[in-house]
Design an enzyme around this catalytic site. Structure first.
Site, short mmCIF file in Angstrom:
data_model
loop_
_atom_site.label_atom_id
_atom_site.label_comp_id
_atom_site.label_asym_id
_atom_site.label_seq_id
_atom_site.Cartn_x
_atom_site.Cartn_y
_atom_site.Cartn_z
N ARG A 78 -12.18 -1.50 3.16
CA ARG A 78 -11.72 -1.42 1.77
C ARG A 78 -12.76 -2.11 0.90
NH1 ARG A 78 -8.86 1.92 -0.19
NH2 ARG A 78 -7.13 1.61 1.25
N GLN A 102 -7.22 11.49 6.10
CA GLN A 102 -7.75 11.41 4.72
C GLN A 102 -9.20 10.92 4.75
OE1 GLN A 102 -5.98 10.79 1.22
NE2 GLN A 102 -6.80 8.80 0.65
N HIS A 184 -18.28 6.55 -1.37
CA HIS A 184 -17.11 5.93 -2.02
C HIS A 184 -17.44 4.49 -2.47
CE1 HIS A 184 -13.03 4.78 -2.79
NE2 HIS A 184 -12.49 5.81 -2.18
N ASP A 229 -7.72 8.11 -11.33
CA ASP A 229 -8.20 8.82 -10.13
C ASP A 229 -8.59 10.22 -10.57
OD1 ASP A 229 -8.74 9.65 -7.60
OD2 ASP A 229 -6.72 9.35 -6.79
N GLU A 289 -17.89 7.23 -7.51
CA GLU A 289 -18.13 7.82 -6.20
C GLU A 289 -18.83 9.17 -6.37
OE1 GLU A 289 -14.18 8.11 -4.46
OE2 GLU A 289 -13.55 6.37 -5.58
#
Ligand SMILES: O=P(O)(O)OC[C@H]1O[C@@H](O)[C@H](O)[C@@H](O)[C@@H]1O
Length: 315
Positions: A78, A102, A184, A229, A289
């Protein structure tokens, strides 16, 4: 450090040349590769996911990593720069990637360190480190879920004030395959409330917070004021700039990537993520990203494709 026991005078040529020269230094402890260049800039790449977990330039950490991030290979990291491949987000139904988790398997597979190369320049030295992931090195589960023959090479280059990464995807099998890829990147910022993003004006995007509603960006300086997002598609400009208190902080430059995702989980989403700490950490991070995610990229038998980013730290 040079100790002086008497009044300093001008350094003679002999003294100067006898001072130890700073060098490029790369170490590999079998779980992480760490590099330092003469300017003092450093980068750390975990072999798990080839995840960049730290990049310091001019004494400042540029990436956000959660205090609760797992660095032991039990879960994607993370923070830092996880590599998303071969699918972005939850995989679609009835697609070759449908059985994958995912964001695919690249961020939770162990990559191989392939070695380094250095280059000297008048301004500073730089170092490039290569990491590889091949179908043969995948877990049985991932091989079964996505049974294509491929090779990925991820090159991470550290130069004074800049970090460049290039991902090459090679099809080593007999049939073509489709994939998404995304870097990311969790940028560390001082305060989300005084941060803006420029370079997105006029770009159409899919808003994943608003049920995938399609819109066009109308802000030249986008401010993040809640959970965000968004997938910005086919950007016209190569550079997205993150601005802090009116001063440019990062330039994120895309190379052959079409799209850019802007993500900040804000309060509630952050609370819901077990590996997101501190829970107020969303104030100090912003994901910019770069990737090719709005449409599949296809490589046929024997073909390769490459894309990457350069992040410039502007402080
Ligand atoms: O929790 P994960 O799998 O690392 O994903 C984090 C986020 O990654 C972003 O790239 C996605 O756009 C978000 O939808 C997602 O929530």
């Amino acid at each position: 450090m040079v100790e002086r026991s008497h009044k300093p005078g001008p350094i003679s040529a002999t003294t100067a040349s006898s001072l130890p020269q700073a060098q490029v230094n790369v170490s590999d402890d079998n779980s992480k590769v760490t590099a330092t260049i003469p300017s003092g800039d450093t980068v750390e790449v975990l072999l798990y996911g080839a995840t960049i977990i730290s990049w310091k330039s001019n004494g400042t950490e540029n990436f956000w990593v959660s205090d609760a991030a797992k660095l032991d290979g039990s879960k994607p990291v993370r923070g830092g720069v996880p590599v998303v491949f071969p699918v972005f987000g939850p995989p679609p139904k009835n697609h070759a990637t449908s059985s994958l988790p995912q964001h695919g398997f690249a961020r939770n597979s162990r990559w191989e360190y392939l070695g380094k190369s250095t280059s000297e320049s008048a301004s500073d030295d730089s170092v490039k480190m290569d990491f590889g992931l091949y179908s043969a090195g995948l877990s049985e589960e991932a091989k079964k879920a996505w049974p294509y023959d491929f090779g990925l090479v991820y090159s991470v280059t550290l130069t004074k004030g800049e970090l460049s990464t290039i991902l090459t995807v090679r099809n080593e099998g007999k049939e073509g395959f489709d994939f998404n890829v995304l870097l990311h990147t969790y940028l560390r910022i001082k305060d989300i409330s005084t941060t803006t993003i420029s370079g997105l004006l006029g770009t159409s995007y899919v808003d994943k917070v608003l049920d995938a509603r399609e819109s066009t960006e109308s802000n030249s300086d986008l401010r993040i004021t809640g959970e965000t997002d968004r997938v910005y598609k086919s950007l016209a400009q190569d550079t997205t700039t993150v601005v802090e208190n009116g001063s440019p902080r990062f330039d994120v430059v895309r190379k052959n990537f079409r799209d850019t995702v802007i993500w900040n989980p804000w309060t509630e989403k952050a609370k819901g993520m077990g590996d997101f700490e501190p829970k107020t950490g969303w104030r100090e991070m912003l994901c910019v990203e770069v990737g090719s995610v709005a449409e599949w990229v296809r490589v046929e038998e024997g073909e390769s494709w490459e894309a990457g980013q350069t992040i410039k730290s502007l402080v």
